[in-house]
Design a protein around this motif. Structure first.
Motif, PDB file in Angstrom:
ATOM      1  N   LEU A   1     -23.852  57.568 -68.407  1.00 25.10           N
ATOM      2  CA  LEU A   1     -24.637  56.391 -68.180  1.00 25.10           C
ATOM      3  C   LEU A   1     -25.819  56.598 -69.187  1.00 25.10           C
ATOM      4  O   LEU A   1     -26.611  55.255 -69.097  1.00 25.10           O
ATOM      5  CB  LEU A   1     -25.114  56.568 -66.879  1.00 25.10           C
ATOM      6  CG  LEU A   1     -24.008  56.341 -65.633  1.00 25.10           C
ATOM      7  CD1 LEU A   1     -24.818  56.569 -64.151  1.00 25.10           C
ATOM      8  CD2 LEU A   1     -23.326  55.131 -65.741  1.00 25.10           C
ATOM      9  N   GLY A   2     -25.748  57.333 -70.064  1.00 25.66           N
ATOM     10  CA  GLY A   2     -26.931  57.363 -71.056  1.00 25.66           C
ATOM     11  C   GLY A   2     -28.139  57.789 -70.301  1.00 25.66           C
ATOM     12  O   GLY A   2     -29.013  57.328 -70.987  1.00 25.66           O
ATOM     13  N   LEU A   3     -28.242  58.560 -69.264  1.00 28.77           N
ATOM     14  CA  LEU A   3     -29.439  58.911 -68.758  1.00 28.77           C
ATOM     15  C   LEU A   3     -30.356  60.428 -69.135  1.00 28.77           C
ATOM     16  O   LEU A   3     -28.992  61.173 -69.696  1.00 28.77           O
ATOM     17  CB  LEU A   3     -29.187  59.089 -67.227  1.00 28.77           C
ATOM     18  CG  LEU A   3     -28.986  57.585 -66.450  1.00 28.77           C
ATOM     19  CD1 LEU A   3     -28.782  58.162 -65.091  1.00 28.77           C
ATOM     20  CD2 LEU A   3     -30.085  56.771 -66.454  1.00 28.77           C
ATOM     21  N   SER A   4     -31.087  60.701 -69.087  1.00 28.48           N
ATOM     22  CA  SER A   4     -31.700  61.702 -69.625  1.00 28.48           C
ATOM     23  C   SER A   4     -32.259  62.712 -68.658  1.00 28.48           C
ATOM     24  O   SER A   4     -32.504  62.103 -67.352  1.00 28.48           O
ATOM     25  CB  SER A   4     -32.803  61.825 -70.792  1.00 28.48           C
ATOM     26  OG  SER A   4     -33.994  61.247 -70.169  1.00 28.48           O
ATOM     27  N   GLU A   5     -32.459  63.797 -68.650  1.00 27.83           N
ATOM     28  CA  GLU A   5     -33.163  64.824 -67.730  1.00 27.83           C
ATOM     29  C   GLU A   5     -34.628  64.218 -67.210  1.00 27.83           C
ATOM     30  O   GLU A   5     -34.822  64.607 -66.255  1.00 27.83           O
ATOM     31  CB  GLU A   5     -33.331  66.223 -68.187  1.00 27.83           C
ATOM     32  CG  GLU A   5     -32.049  67.071 -68.647  1.00 27.83           C
ATOM     33  CD  GLU A   5     -31.299  67.193 -67.075  1.00 27.83           C
ATOM     34  OE1 GLU A   5     -31.996  67.646 -65.996  1.00 27.83           O
ATOM     35  OE2 GLU A   5     -29.979  67.013 -66.998  1.00 27.83           O
ATOM     36  N   GLY A   6     -35.222  63.321 -68.009  1.00 23.96           N
ATOM     37  CA  GLY A   6     -36.427  62.758 -67.514  1.00 23.96           C
ATOM     38  C   GLY A   6     -36.461  61.641 -66.474  1.00 23.96           C
ATOM     39  O   GLY A   6     -37.351  61.161 -66.252  1.00 23.96           O
ATOM     40  N   HIS A   7     -34.994  61.223 -66.404  1.00 26.35           N
ATOM     41  CA  HIS A   7     -34.957  60.104 -65.588  1.00 26.35           C
ATOM     42  C   HIS A   7     -35.358  60.663 -64.003  1.00 26.35           C
ATOM     43  O   HIS A   7     -34.984  61.620 -63.559  1.00 26.35           O
ATOM     44  CB  HIS A   7     -33.604  59.535 -65.342  1.00 26.35           C
ATOM     45  CG  HIS A   7     -33.658  58.487 -66.832  1.00 26.35           C
ATOM     46  ND1 HIS A   7     -33.202  58.893 -67.918  1.00 26.35           N
ATOM     47  CD2 HIS A   7     -34.056  57.238 -66.811  1.00 26.35           C
ATOM     48  CE1 HIS A   7     -33.152  57.770 -68.893  1.00 26.35           C
ATOM     49  NE2 HIS A   7     -33.763  56.832 -67.865  1.00 26.35           N
ATOM     50  N   SER A   8     -36.048  59.660 -63.331  1.00 25.63           N
ATOM     51  CA  SER A   8     -36.220  59.905 -61.885  1.00 25.63           C
ATOM     52  C   SER A   8     -35.498  58.586 -60.799  1.00 25.63           C
ATOM     53  O   SER A   8     -35.296  57.682 -61.688  1.00 25.63           O
ATOM     54  CB  SER A   8     -37.752  59.701 -61.535  1.00 25.63           C
ATOM     55  OG  SER A   8     -38.383  60.775 -62.107  1.00 25.63           O
ATOM     56  N   PHE A   9     -35.337  58.910 -59.875  1.00 23.08           N
ATOM     57  CA  PHE A   9     -34.650  58.061 -58.913  1.00 23.08           C
ATOM     58  C   PHE A   9     -35.445  57.825 -57.563  1.00 23.08           C
ATOM     59  O   PHE A   9     -35.969  58.796 -57.192  1.00 23.08           O
ATOM     60  CB  PHE A   9     -33.161  58.506 -58.498  1.00 23.08           C
ATOM     61  CG  PHE A   9     -32.417  58.628 -59.996  1.00 23.08           C
ATOM     62  CD1 PHE A   9     -31.846  57.525 -60.420  1.00 23.08           C
ATOM     63  CD2 PHE A   9     -32.288  59.859 -60.553  1.00 23.08           C
ATOM     64  CE1 PHE A   9     -30.979  57.631 -61.561  1.00 23.08           C
ATOM     65  CE2 PHE A   9     -31.477  60.105 -61.853  1.00 23.08           C
ATOM     66  CZ  PHE A   9     -30.956  58.830 -62.487  1.00 23.08           C
ATOM     67  N   SER A  10     -35.423  56.753 -57.316  1.00 20.16           N
ATOM     68  CA  SER A  10     -36.017  56.301 -55.864  1.00 20.16           C
ATOM     69  C   SER A  10     -35.059  55.656 -54.954  1.00 20.16           C
ATOM     70  O   SER A  10     -34.177  55.099 -55.103  1.00 20.16           O
ATOM     71  CB  SER A  10     -37.073  55.504 -55.961  1.00 20.16           C
ATOM     72  OG  SER A  10     -38.362  55.923 -56.962  1.00 20.16           O
ATOM     73  N   THR A  11     -35.259  56.025 -53.665  1.00 16.35           N
ATOM     74  CA  THR A  11     -34.619  55.285 -52.481  1.00 16.35           C
ATOM     75  C   THR A  11     -35.437  54.406 -51.820  1.00 16.35           C
ATOM     76  O   THR A  11     -36.617  54.599 -51.437  1.00 16.35           O
ATOM     77  CB  THR A  11     -34.136  56.382 -51.359  1.00 16.35           C
ATOM     78  OG1 THR A  11     -33.232  57.325 -52.173  1.00 16.35           O
ATOM     79  CG2 THR A  11     -33.355  55.788 -50.245  1.00 16.35           C
ATOM     80  N   LEU A  12     -34.834  53.144 -51.792  1.00 14.57           N
ATOM     81  CA  LEU A  12     -35.555  52.064 -51.326  1.00 14.57           C
ATOM     82  C   LEU A  12     -34.911  51.910 -49.831  1.00 14.57           C
ATOM     83  O   LEU A  12     -33.714  51.833 -49.477  1.00 14.57           O
ATOM     84  CB  LEU A  12     -35.501  50.618 -51.871  1.00 14.57           C
ATOM     85  CG  LEU A  12     -35.781  50.521 -53.376  1.00 14.57           C
ATOM     86  CD1 LEU A  12     -35.524  49.266 -53.963  1.00 14.57           C
ATOM     87  CD2 LEU A  12     -37.367  51.136 -53.463  1.00 14.57           C
ATOM     88  N   PHE A  13     -35.870  51.532 -48.713  1.00 14.93           N
ATOM     89  CA  PHE A  13     -35.380  51.536 -47.377  1.00 14.93           C
ATOM     90  C   PHE A  13     -35.950  50.013 -46.804  1.00 14.93           C
ATOM     91  O   PHE A  13     -36.997  49.663 -47.058  1.00 14.93           O
ATOM     92  CB  PHE A  13     -36.289  52.432 -46.395  1.00 14.93           C
ATOM     93  CG  PHE A  13     -35.943  53.955 -46.581  1.00 14.93           C
ATOM     94  CD1 PHE A  13     -34.834  54.671 -45.920  1.00 14.93           C
ATOM     95  CD2 PHE A  13     -36.311  54.595 -47.659  1.00 14.93           C
ATOM     96  CE1 PHE A  13     -34.663  55.858 -46.294  1.00 14.93           C
ATOM     97  CE2 PHE A  13     -36.205  56.005 -48.047  1.00 14.93           C
ATOM     98  CZ  PHE A  13     -35.158  56.544 -47.146  1.00 14.93           C
ATOM     99  N   PHE A  14     -34.824  49.376 -46.269  1.00 14.25           N
ATOM    100  CA  PHE A  14     -34.881  48.060 -46.257  1.00 14.25           C
ATOM    101  C   PHE A  14     -35.421  47.799 -44.716  1.00 14.25           C
ATOM    102  O   PHE A  14     -34.902  48.712 -43.983  1.00 14.25           O
ATOM    103  CB  PHE A  14     -33.671  47.310 -46.416  1.00 14.25           C
ATOM    104  CG  PHE A  14     -33.500  46.850 -47.872  1.00 14.25           C
ATOM    105  CD1 PHE A  14     -33.965  46.090 -48.839  1.00 14.25           C
ATOM    106  CD2 PHE A  14     -32.666  47.980 -48.712  1.00 14.25           C
ATOM    107  CE1 PHE A  14     -33.903  45.904 -50.009  1.00 14.25           C
ATOM    108  CE2 PHE A  14     -32.579  47.827 -49.878  1.00 14.25           C
ATOM    109  CZ  PHE A  14     -32.909  46.929 -50.578  1.00 14.25           C
ATOM    110  N   ASN A  15     -35.818  46.608 -44.208  1.00 13.02           N
ATOM    111  CA  ASN A  15     -36.123  46.257 -42.925  1.00 13.02           C
ATOM    112  C   ASN A  15     -35.012  46.362 -42.031  1.00 13.02           C
ATOM    113  O   ASN A  15     -35.187  46.724 -40.793  1.00 13.02           O
ATOM    114  CB  ASN A  15     -36.926  44.923 -43.040  1.00 13.02           C
ATOM    115  CG  ASN A  15     -38.157  44.759 -43.653  1.00 13.02           C
ATOM    116  OD1 ASN A  15     -38.827  45.877 -43.675  1.00 13.02           O
ATOM    117  ND2 ASN A  15     -38.320  43.532 -44.315  1.00 13.02           N
TER     118      ASN A  15
END
Length: 91
Positions: free
Chosen positions: A51-65
């Protein structure tokens, strides 16, 4: 109504550890919580080269209503800042 543009991390159905990225537009009013994704390490280990991501990428989870969740690219604090910004359209 103001939408925020984010990049969603989507697991490929029927695969183990394969992901794809897709641009999405979300209404901040639908989201009740943003947190660091527990899948961050797994995503980076399995998908970073393809995917062209590096070790520096972060990810978040969004919680919907409505109880659903999505994982997006970006540090939780940065995503929260994007969701809380007021955007003014200039004509």
């Amino acid at each position: 109504m103001s939408y925020v543009r984010l990049v969603e991390v989507i697991p490929v159905p029927g695969s183990t550890g394969d992901y794809t990225l897709e641009e999405c537009f979300l209404n901040p009013k639908w989201i009740k919580k943003v947190s660091v994704s527990p899948e961050s390490r797994t995503i980076l280990e399995h998908a970073n080269r393809r995917l062209g991501l590096s070790e520096g990428h972060s990810f978040s989870t969004l919680f919907f209503n409505d109880g659903k969740t999505v994982t997006v690219v970006g540090e939780a604090s940065h995503v929260q800042k994007l969701l809380s910004q007021k955007q003014i359209l200039k004509g």
